[in-house]
Write a protein that holds these residues in place. Structure first.
Motif, short mmCIF file in Angstrom:
data_model
loop_
_atom_site.label_atom_id
_atom_site.label_comp_id
_atom_site.label_asym_id
_atom_site.label_seq_id
_atom_site.Cartn_x
_atom_site.Cartn_y
_atom_site.Cartn_z
N PHE A 26 -34.04 -41.93 38.82
CA PHE A 26 -34.86 -43.22 39.05
C PHE A 26 -34.68 -44.02 40.31
O PHE A 26 -33.30 -44.21 40.73
CB PHE A 26 -34.98 -44.11 37.94
N LEU A 27 -35.63 -44.29 41.25
CA LEU A 27 -35.36 -44.97 42.40
C LEU A 27 -35.90 -46.59 42.35
O LEU A 27 -36.99 -46.74 42.13
CB LEU A 27 -36.14 -44.74 43.69
N PRO A 28 -35.02 -47.57 41.98
CA PRO A 28 -35.13 -48.81 41.91
C PRO A 28 -36.05 -49.56 43.21
O PRO A 28 -35.56 -49.44 44.25
CB PRO A 28 -34.24 -49.74 41.50
N PHE A 29 -36.75 -50.47 43.03
CA PHE A 29 -37.48 -51.26 44.27
C PHE A 29 -37.95 -52.67 43.54
O PHE A 29 -38.41 -52.53 42.36
CB PHE A 29 -38.24 -50.47 44.91
N LEU A 48 -39.26 -45.62 40.28
CA LEU A 48 -39.89 -44.28 40.41
C LEU A 48 -39.04 -43.45 39.69
O LEU A 48 -37.89 -43.19 39.98
CB LEU A 48 -40.37 -43.78 41.92
N GLN A 49 -39.63 -42.40 38.96
CA GLN A 49 -38.91 -41.32 38.49
C GLN A 49 -39.18 -40.11 39.32
O GLN A 49 -40.12 -39.90 39.88
CB GLN A 49 -39.74 -40.97 37.22
N ARG A 119 -42.78 -41.50 33.77
CA ARG A 119 -41.87 -42.56 33.18
C ARG A 119 -41.33 -43.78 34.45
O ARG A 119 -40.64 -44.55 34.41
CB ARG A 119 -40.53 -41.87 32.90
N SER A 120 -42.38 -43.72 35.51
CA SER A 120 -42.21 -44.67 36.39
C SER A 120 -42.89 -46.05 35.87
O SER A 120 -43.33 -45.94 34.81
CB SER A 120 -42.75 -44.26 37.62
N GLU A 318 -43.81 -37.01 28.90
CA GLU A 318 -43.41 -37.95 29.96
C GLU A 318 -44.18 -39.27 29.78
O GLU A 318 -43.70 -40.43 30.37
CB GLU A 318 -43.94 -37.44 31.35
N ASP A 319 -44.77 -39.52 28.79
CA ASP A 319 -45.45 -40.82 28.24
C ASP A 319 -45.13 -41.04 26.90
O ASP A 319 -46.19 -40.98 26.06
CB ASP A 319 -46.90 -40.57 28.60
#
Length: 466
Positions: A26-29, A48-49, A119-120, A318-319
């Motif tokens: 996962f990319l945090p922002f 973001l996943q 999962r984002s 994924e949901d």
């Protein structure tokens, strides 16, 4: 180690992958102010996943083998891991997974779920609120007959009254409990530039993690993902929240548009009647697209048995929230997938005319959702000399998962593109993966850096134009 020479093994390194590794990170922002249509999300944390499938070398990779990376962008509804890493057995062996095929060819792949997908992040007052699905339409005189409110939509693909009991799919019983709800967000969830920022973040991540030898990635856009990719490569993007487009374009060595949408305003422009007044769209799973009835008989084996069900299963996997929604029996949900409502712009002939990376355009000849004319228009507008157009017979919009069976699969002459002499064509999915591998590695299709090609019902490729 199939395909590895004894000398390479003795030297303690592998020239080809011996396996693949699948992972998610996962990319945090923080959401920049003004990036999303609803200002209540400004400044909120998000992530973001990213679904990664990378090659594995049991004895380490030989130094002579370059590192290659690709970022794969999904479309309007079906999530990235389901589109590109479908865990469905392929008729010829292995899986229908594009990511695994690319990884076995030595290409490190990154398939994100864009904001609002999988999962984002979806936000409590965004897509996690079932009351943000659409309400009934306003009356023709502009009045509303429902105390919860009414909605308008700017696109038929985002239908009205998905909260209502007469819709399929519907949220009315699960989880709404038989009562429509007012929205906690009254605008579309995203705009194309929201997703452009996501793609930029994933490009940086892919370069950092895969360390490609040329410092660049190949960018692949499927369906609506082609629109997001096209906008990402638009150097003249005036959005002040997305400066330095040229710097990100410089990080892309090649681009692929697969079954791409095309033909929108250059900038975000309200349509007649305005944009949708709701952020949430729900749908059931997803699966292979339909062909015209007269082509189904000719395109035998197009739908791989079990593929439709596997797409739906992976989408719900994924949901986990959406998996608890839907159905008409209280407490017994059937499962619904969720996707964001967004405005479309930034991908047309004006934008395509400014493309700079070498461009592969590949499209199913039977695509009933995004017409093959889109592919021709992109190819004609792209200004570079290193560009290729490929049309695949018997391929619908979901040609990335489609197969072949029966006598038609064995050519009367020639060899299926990317196949083995004497072996039958495995179907459109095998053409797509072979084209991606060749394009990512060498910038060619069937050995050519430029030209137009048609792949016939037996998988044989032939040139059709310059």
């Amino acid at each position: 180690m199939a395909g590895v020479s004894g000398a390479a093994a003795a030297a303690g390194c592998d020239k080809v992958p011996t396996g693949v590794q699948v992972s998610d990170h996962f990319l945090p922002f923080t959401v920049p102010a003004g990036l999303m249509p609803d200002p209540q999300f400004d400044g909120l944390p998000a992530e973001l996943q990213v679904h990664r499938v990378q090659p594995v070398y049991a004895h380490g990779k030989c130094h002579s083998v370059p590192n290659r990376a690709a970022v794969l962008i999904h479309g309007r509804t079906v999530y990235g891991p389901a589109v590109f890493d479908l865990r469905q057995p392929a008729p010829e062996g292995g899986e229908l997974s594009i990511q695994k095929a690319l990884a076995r060819a030595g290409i490190d792949t990154f398939a994100p779920n864009l904001l609002g997908y999988g999962r984002s992040t979806r936000f409590a007052h965004g897509l996690n609120d079932p009351g943000n699905a659409s309400l009934p339409a306003y009356n023709t005189d502009g009045t509303c007959s429902y105390h919860e409110g009414c909605d308008r939509t700017h696109l038929g693909l985002f239908p009205l009254d998905q909260q209502g009991p007469m819709q399929d799919p519907t949220l009315f019983t699960n989880p709404l409990g038989g009562q429509r709800r007012a929205h906690s967000s009254n605008v579309r969830f995203a705009r194309v530039d929201t997703f452009v920022r996501d793609i930029r973040q994933v490009i940086n991540d892919a370069i950092a993690q895969a360390q490609p030898s040329d410092g660049k990635v190949t960018l692949v856009g499927y369906s609506a993902g082609g629109q997001f990719v096209g906008r990402t490569l638009y150097a003249a993007n005036p959005n002040p929240l997305l400066p330095h487009s040229d710097q990100y374009i410089a990080k892309v060595n090649r681009v692929v548009f697969a079954a791409s949408l095309f033909g929108f305003p250059t900038e975000e422009t309200p349509p007649p009647g305005g944009f949708a007044t709701f952020p949430l769209h729900v749908f059931v799973g997803g699966g292979p697209g339909n062909l015209p009835p007269d082509r189904e008989a000719a395109c035998t084996g197009r739908v791989v048995p079990g593929s439709r069900e596997q797409v739906a299963a992976q989408v719900l996997e994924e949901d986990p929230v959406g998996a608890q929604w839907g159905g008409t029996i209280p407490g017994h949900p059937t499962g619904l997938a969720r996707s964001p409502v967004f405005s479309s712009y930034g991908w047309n002939t004006e934008v395509a005319a400014q493309l700079t990376p070498p461009t592969l355009v590949i499209h199913g000849a039977e695509d009933g959702l995004t017409p093959p004319a889109n592919a021709t228009a992109i190819y004609n507008a792209a200004p570079m000399t290193n560009k290729v157009l490929v049309t695949v017979a018997c391929g619908s919009h979901t040609f990335v998962w489609e197969g072949c069976s029966g006598h038609r699969c064995t050519p009367t002459s020639g060899t299926p593109y990317g196949g083995t002499p004497g072996a039958p064509w495995a179907g459109p999915h095998s053409t797509v993966r072979a084209a991606l591998i060749e394009w990512i590695k060498s910038g060619t299709f069937n050995g050519a850096p430029r030209g137009q090609f048609a792949v016939d019902e037996s998988g044989v490729a032939s040139a059709t134009g310059p």
